[in-house]
Design a protein around this motif. Sequence first.
Motif, PDB file in Angstrom:
ATOM      1  N   MET A   1     111.547  98.744   4.883  1.00 12.93           N
ATOM      2  CA  MET A   1     112.052  97.396   4.610  1.00 12.93           C
ATOM      3  C   MET A   1     112.461  97.251   3.147  1.00 12.93           C
ATOM      4  O   MET A   1     111.692  97.589   2.256  1.00 12.93           O
ATOM      5  CB  MET A   1     110.947  96.378   4.917  1.00 12.93           C
ATOM      6  N   LYS A   2     113.669  96.727   2.935  1.00 12.89           N
ATOM      7  CA  LYS A   2     114.157  96.537   1.569  1.00 12.89           C
ATOM      8  C   LYS A   2     113.370  95.389   0.913  1.00 12.89           C
ATOM      9  O   LYS A   2     112.855  94.521   1.601  1.00 12.89           O
ATOM     10  CB  LYS A   2     115.635  96.138   1.603  1.00 12.89           C
ATOM     11  N   VAL A   3     113.332  95.386  -0.439  1.00 10.57           N
ATOM     12  CA  VAL A   3     112.711  94.252  -1.122  1.00 10.57           C
ATOM     13  C   VAL A   3     113.827  93.269  -1.466  1.00 10.57           C
ATOM     14  O   VAL A   3     114.764  93.591  -2.183  1.00 10.57           O
ATOM     15  CB  VAL A   3     111.941  94.687  -2.388  1.00 10.57           C
ATOM     16  N   VAL A   4     113.768  92.071  -0.876  1.00 12.29           N
ATOM     17  CA  VAL A   4     114.784  91.039  -1.098  1.00 12.29           C
ATOM     18  C   VAL A   4     114.153  89.985  -2.005  1.00 12.29           C
ATOM     19  O   VAL A   4     112.968  89.680  -1.859  1.00 12.29           O
ATOM     20  CB  VAL A   4     115.204  90.420   0.263  1.00 12.29           C
ATOM     21  N   VAL A   5     114.946  89.440  -2.952  1.00  9.76           N
ATOM     22  CA  VAL A   5     114.435  88.373  -3.830  1.00  9.76           C
ATOM     23  C   VAL A   5     113.973  87.210  -2.944  1.00  9.76           C
ATOM     24  O   VAL A   5     114.682  86.814  -2.019  1.00  9.76           O
ATOM     25  CB  VAL A   5     115.557  87.866  -4.771  1.00  9.76           C
ATOM     26  N   GLY A   6     112.816  86.668  -3.212  1.00  8.79           N
ATOM     27  CA  GLY A   6     112.327  85.524  -2.431  1.00  8.79           C
ATOM     28  C   GLY A   6     111.570  85.932  -1.182  1.00  8.79           C
ATOM     29  O   GLY A   6     111.115  85.072  -0.434  1.00  8.79           O
ATOM     30  N   SER A   7     111.449  87.246  -0.943  1.00 10.29           N
ATOM     31  CA  SER A   7     110.711  87.697   0.247  1.00 10.29           C
ATOM     32  C   SER A   7     109.203  87.629  -0.017  1.00 10.29           C
ATOM     33  O   SER A   7     108.782  87.486  -1.165  1.00 10.29           O
ATOM     34  CB  SER A   7     111.164  89.105   0.636  1.00 10.29           C
ATOM     35  N   PRO A   8     108.351  87.727   1.033  1.00 10.69           N
ATOM     36  CA  PRO A   8     106.905  87.551   0.816  1.00 10.69           C
ATOM     37  C   PRO A   8     106.322  88.591  -0.134  1.00 10.69           C
ATOM     38  O   PRO A   8     106.718  89.752  -0.120  1.00 10.69           O
ATOM     39  CB  PRO A   8     106.314  87.687   2.223  1.00 10.69           C
ATOM     40  N   GLY A   9     105.407  88.135  -0.977  1.00 10.42           N
ATOM     41  CA  GLY A   9     104.748  89.035  -1.922  1.00 10.42           C
ATOM     42  C   GLY A   9     105.536  89.263  -3.191  1.00 10.42           C
ATOM     43  O   GLY A   9     105.200  90.149  -3.971  1.00 10.42           O
ATOM     44  N   THR A  10     106.604  88.469  -3.438  1.00 10.00           N
ATOM     45  CA  THR A  10     107.370  88.583  -4.690  1.00 10.00           C
ATOM     46  C   THR A  10     107.207  87.279  -5.488  1.00 10.00           C
ATOM     47  O   THR A  10     106.789  86.260  -4.919  1.00 10.00           O
ATOM     48  CB  THR A  10     108.870  88.822  -4.432  1.00 10.00           C
ATOM     49  N   VAL A  11     107.563  87.349  -6.794  1.00  9.18           N
ATOM     50  CA  VAL A  11     107.436  86.139  -7.630  1.00  9.18           C
ATOM     51  C   VAL A  11     108.391  85.057  -7.116  1.00  9.18           C
ATOM     52  O   VAL A  11     108.040  83.872  -7.059  1.00  9.18           O
ATOM     53  CB  VAL A  11     107.729  86.483  -9.114  1.00  9.18           C
ATOM     54  N   GLY A  12     109.606  85.468  -6.704  1.00  5.66           N
ATOM     55  CA  GLY A  12     110.585  84.519  -6.161  1.00  5.66           C
ATOM     56  C   GLY A  12     110.031  83.806  -4.932  1.00  5.66           C
ATOM     57  O   GLY A  12     110.171  82.585  -4.795  1.00  5.66           O
ATOM     58  N   GLY A  13     109.365  84.578  -4.060  1.00  5.62           N
ATOM     59  CA  GLY A  13     108.776  84.002  -2.851  1.00  5.62           C
ATOM     60  C   GLY A  13     107.704  82.981  -3.191  1.00  5.62           C
ATOM     61  O   GLY A  13     107.665  81.884  -2.620  1.00  5.62           O
ATOM     62  N   LEU A  14     106.867  83.319  -4.182  1.00  5.52           N
ATOM     63  CA  LEU A  14     105.784  82.421  -4.593  1.00  5.52           C
ATOM     64  C   LEU A  14     106.349  81.120  -5.181  1.00  5.52           C
ATOM     65  O   LEU A  14     105.856  80.023  -4.879  1.00  5.52           O
ATOM     66  CB  LEU A  14     104.891  83.134  -5.616  1.00  5.52           C
TER      67      LEU A  14
END
Lengths: 154, 154
Positions: free
Chosen positions: B1-14
């Motif tokens: 799975m790619k890391v997308v901005v805003g995806s779970p477990g990222t600062v954007g997601g939080l």
Amino acid sequence: MKVVVGSPGTVGGLLLRTGQCLFAASSIAFMVSASGFSSYTAFCYLVASMGLQTLWSLGLGCLDSYALRMKRNLHNPVLVSLFVVGDWVTATLSLAAACSSAGVTLLFSKDVGFCSLYPLLSCRKYEISIALAFITWLLIAVSSLFMFWLLASV
Amino acid sequence: MKVVVGSPGTVGGLLLRTGQCLFAASSIAFMVSASGFSSYTAFCYLVASMGLQTLWSLGLGCLDSYALRMKRNLHNPVLVSLFVVGDWVTATLSLAAACSSAGVTLLFSKDVGFCSLYPLLSCRKYEISIALAFITWLLIAVSSLFMFWLLASV
């Protein structure tokens, strides 16, 4: 691009578009036949939104039947991106219109009791029109999910 | 799975989850402080829907901060599918609640003029609460688009 059931240029896609057109047109027909609908912004917005939905679905339905007859492949990333944006915009507008009209009808029939106080208010027709708008939204939501899935899986 | 901005477990997601929580809670606060809101089904539904949104976003926000602190990867297909379904359900409910309340407020302020006739009706507070609900919906729509994209691109 994978071929997904309900994607553009497939029989499933054409059936979904036809359903959207029919339900959106019926929703407009019920609303405009209800007396005094034009006095309420939410109901006018429902008619406008369902009109836009009818035009959009009719256009894509024609394109689907053309692609099926000519055996053309519509799975082009640029074309699918355009369909995705259009589908999402019309789906959001349809849901917004159906919900705002439902809020007003619920107010009339339950909260302030206008439906029983003023028999001239065509509450039954408002309700049928809103139910048809919700069915239209469900069908366009299915189309847009298929379309987004198709685009994301490139 | 790619890391997308805003995806779970990222600062954007939080950040997205925190924003959803704050706007949904403010929307509830404005609505419950408005006099007589409980007489209208649409406004009660807005409070219920924003309550559900606050709980959902708070839960996922806690999970995001845990994953960030422990450096855990949340990009598991089963977990992301669960987030996608939850995000779509809460996003649809939030939009439905915001639109039905907007339909009623528009009726009060424009179509029947109750806002000027009855100064006790807190129309300004209803409007602010609905605007906050729309911002919440925008944020949850962004989250759910990222999440669906992440799932589809597996």
